[in-house]
Design a protein around this motif. Structure first.
Motif, mmCIF file in Angstrom:
data_model
loop_
_atom_site.group_PDB
_atom_site.id
_atom_site.type_symbol
_atom_site.label_atom_id
_atom_site.label_comp_id
_atom_site.label_asym_id
_atom_site.label_seq_id
_atom_site.Cartn_x
_atom_site.Cartn_y
_atom_site.Cartn_z
ATOM 1 N N TYR A 337 -44.380 82.752 -37.587
ATOM 2 C CA TYR A 337 -45.631 82.390 -38.302
ATOM 3 C C TYR A 337 -46.239 81.601 -37.665
ATOM 4 O O TYR A 337 -47.640 81.516 -37.425
ATOM 5 N N TYR A 338 -45.797 80.321 -37.229
ATOM 6 C CA TYR A 338 -46.341 79.236 -36.400
ATOM 7 C C TYR A 338 -46.558 79.424 -34.940
ATOM 8 O O TYR A 338 -47.566 79.015 -34.227
ATOM 9 N N THR A 343 -49.376 87.414 -39.115
ATOM 10 C CA THR A 343 -49.419 87.314 -40.343
ATOM 11 C C THR A 343 -48.227 87.608 -41.338
ATOM 12 O O THR A 343 -47.472 88.084 -40.545
ATOM 13 N N GLN A 344 -48.432 87.548 -42.464
ATOM 14 C CA GLN A 344 -47.240 88.134 -43.353
ATOM 15 C C GLN A 344 -46.926 89.389 -43.181
ATOM 16 O O GLN A 344 -45.680 89.879 -43.109
ATOM 17 N N GLN A 345 -47.830 90.189 -42.891
ATOM 18 C CA GLN A 345 -47.869 91.612 -42.753
ATOM 19 C C GLN A 345 -46.987 92.065 -41.634
ATOM 20 O O GLN A 345 -46.259 93.016 -41.531
ATOM 21 N N GLN A 346 -47.387 91.401 -40.347
ATOM 22 C CA GLN A 346 -46.899 91.752 -39.430
ATOM 23 C C GLN A 346 -45.348 91.029 -39.336
ATOM 24 O O GLN A 346 -44.208 91.710 -38.514
ATOM 25 N N ILE A 347 -45.281 90.102 -40.222
ATOM 26 C CA ILE A 347 -43.813 89.590 -40.153
ATOM 27 C C ILE A 347 -42.914 90.224 -40.918
ATOM 28 O O ILE A 347 -41.667 90.806 -40.864
ATOM 29 N N GLU A 398 -48.278 70.539 -42.193
ATOM 30 C CA GLU A 398 -48.878 71.538 -41.386
ATOM 31 C C GLU A 398 -49.072 71.393 -40.105
ATOM 32 O O GLU A 398 -48.900 72.151 -39.043
ATOM 33 N N GLU A 399 -49.710 70.168 -39.778
ATOM 34 C CA GLU A 399 -50.053 69.675 -38.539
ATOM 35 C C GLU A 399 -48.663 69.452 -37.748
ATOM 36 O O GLU A 399 -48.656 69.783 -36.541
ATOM 37 N N TYR A 405 -44.195 73.924 -33.115
ATOM 38 C CA TYR A 405 -44.408 75.278 -32.420
ATOM 39 C C TYR A 405 -45.194 75.818 -31.377
ATOM 40 O O TYR A 405 -44.904 76.499 -30.526
ATOM 41 N N GLY A 406 -46.421 75.440 -31.511
ATOM 42 C CA GLY A 406 -47.399 75.449 -30.320
ATOM 43 C C GLY A 406 -47.001 74.940 -29.132
ATOM 44 O O GLY A 406 -47.406 75.405 -28.237
#
Length: 411
Positions: A337-338, A343-347, A398-399, A405-406
């Motif tokens: 996700y991060y 997206t949730q669909q891709q996951i 969130e940050e 991960y970024g």
């Protein structure tokens, strides 16, 4: 500081948070294995008051003063610094002793014994403490003292049940050298005893089939082999090599080594706040002059920035620990996700799991991390949990996740 409920429950009154003087100048007095009262050292009191009196703006953070005295202790710039820190660490010493006493009920030691053992390890705690990696000396000491007490008990148990030869077989080279040095042997004697022990250990292990502590005494043939090996190795291992030794001399050296090791493992406990013989507790000569110490000015200037950096380091450590404690599937979903931006669909397509599972896992992971962050804020900063706090922490979380991960810091 100690939790007030714990303090009242176990009769160890808290020293007021605002009373920096008390924190760094008072010592616990025990009476029949129970806390009795706080004793004030007059010289330490004057030392800290002398520092405070020369400052227009007095730092009220106990961490500031703990770091200040620790730096002084490291730099050997103030002979009282270690004693100030010993006073400051009385509470962690006491609670480590209290918990050890409750846990190990089948030993001959009481709370006062454990408290003295912990007090004797203050120097070890100070040596191992790294201000760059920990924001609190007291928090570090609270973890270190129980571990040190447990290690002392383990060593003493081994010393109790081992024969001289079993003990010499078990101990490390570092322990042997420290024990011999602690006994006051000369450098030449330590080198000779160390080599004798090395030869003994090499040949004794080869000739011992059992793994118990009560190993048999070496026979005369083995002593001769040990002496022969020593006489060969001394030419290259010792400077000067010294004269040849017979088996009786080697045996006596090793018996003395075993005695020194036992004495080291059972090293005597001396109270760190007892004045040395001939020392005047009212003497003022060793008091620092804060006006001439650039260290004080530097630390005051750096305190705010260091506090922020320390808090950021703590937050990072808390969240990383919480993240790594999640189950593998939660970690994988967070990563996709991060890090991958799925997206949730891709996951769902990637992991071949249902949409409700992905949604629940994401929520569970965030809630676990948020709980850890809020818990740290409440315990460390004494911040009450409010709806605004939860909202702010959620944004900060969130940050943090996007940053971690970024920047590809988590694989």
């Amino acid at each position: 500081m100690l939790d007030i409920v714990e303090s009242e429950k176990f009769k160890l009154p808290m020293r007021p948070r605002q009373e920096i003087t008390e924190m760094f100048s008072t010592f616990v007095q025990l009476d029949e294995d129970q806390f009795s009262k706080w004793l004030t050292d007059s010289k330490l009191r004057r030392s800290i008051q002398n520092c405070l009196g020369h400052l227009a703006e007095v730092p009220t953070s106990e961490n500031f003063w703990a770091f200040y005295w620790h730096k002084n202790w490291r730099n050997s710039s103030n002979s009282l610094a270690g004693t100030h820190l010993s006073a400051y660490l009385q509470e962690p010493c006491y609670w480590a002793a209290y918990k050890t006493d409750r846990r190990f009920t089948n030993t001959q030691y009481g709370l006062a014994d454990y408290f003295q053992m912990a007090s004797a390890e203050v120097k070890t705690v100070l040596e191992n403490f790294n201000p760059d990696r920990s924001s609190s000396l007291k928090a570090y000491a609270s973890m270190a003292f129980p571990s040190l007490l447990k290690d002392i008990l383990r060593q003493r148990k081994e010393a109790d049940i081992c024969t001289n030869w079993g003990l010499l077989r078990k101990v490390s080279k570092k322990q042997v050298l420290e024990a011999l040095d602690n006994a006051g042997l000369s450098t030449t004697q330590i080198a000779q005893y160390r080599l004798a022990w090395t030869c003994f250990k090499e040949l004794y292990i080869q000739n011992s089939s059992g793994g118990t502590n009560k190993l048999p005494e070496p026979d005369r043939n083995l002593w001769e082999e040990i002496a022969n090996l020593y006489n060969t190795e001394r030419r290259s291992q010792l400077t000067p090599p010294g004269s040849e030794c017979n088996s009786q001399t080697i045996e006596q050296w090793l018996i003395k080594t075993a005695i020194c090791v036992r004495a080291y493992l059972y090293r005597s406990v001396a109270s760190l706040n007892v004045p040395k013989s001939g020392e005047d507790s009212d003497q003022m000569s060793s008091l620092p002059d804060p006006t001439s110490e650039s260290l004080m000015a530097d630390m005051i200037a750096q305190e705010d920035d260091e506090n922020r950096q320390n808090q950021l380091s703590q937050i990072n450590a808390v969240l990383l620990t919480a993240l790594l404690s999640l189950d593998i599937q939660c970690q994988e979903i967070l990563k996709l996700y991060y890090k991958q931006g799925f997206t949730q669909q891709q996951i769902i397509e990637q992991l071949q799991i249902s949409q409700p599972t992905v949604s629940r896992r994401l929520i569970k992971a965030r809630e676990s991390l948020l709980a850890a962050l809020i818990g740290w804020s409440h315990e460390t900063l004494n911040i009450s949990v409010t709806s605004n706090l939860v909202k702010d922490m959620s944004t900060a979380l969130e940050e943090w996740l996007r940053f971690r991960y970024g920047d590809s810091l988590i694989s």
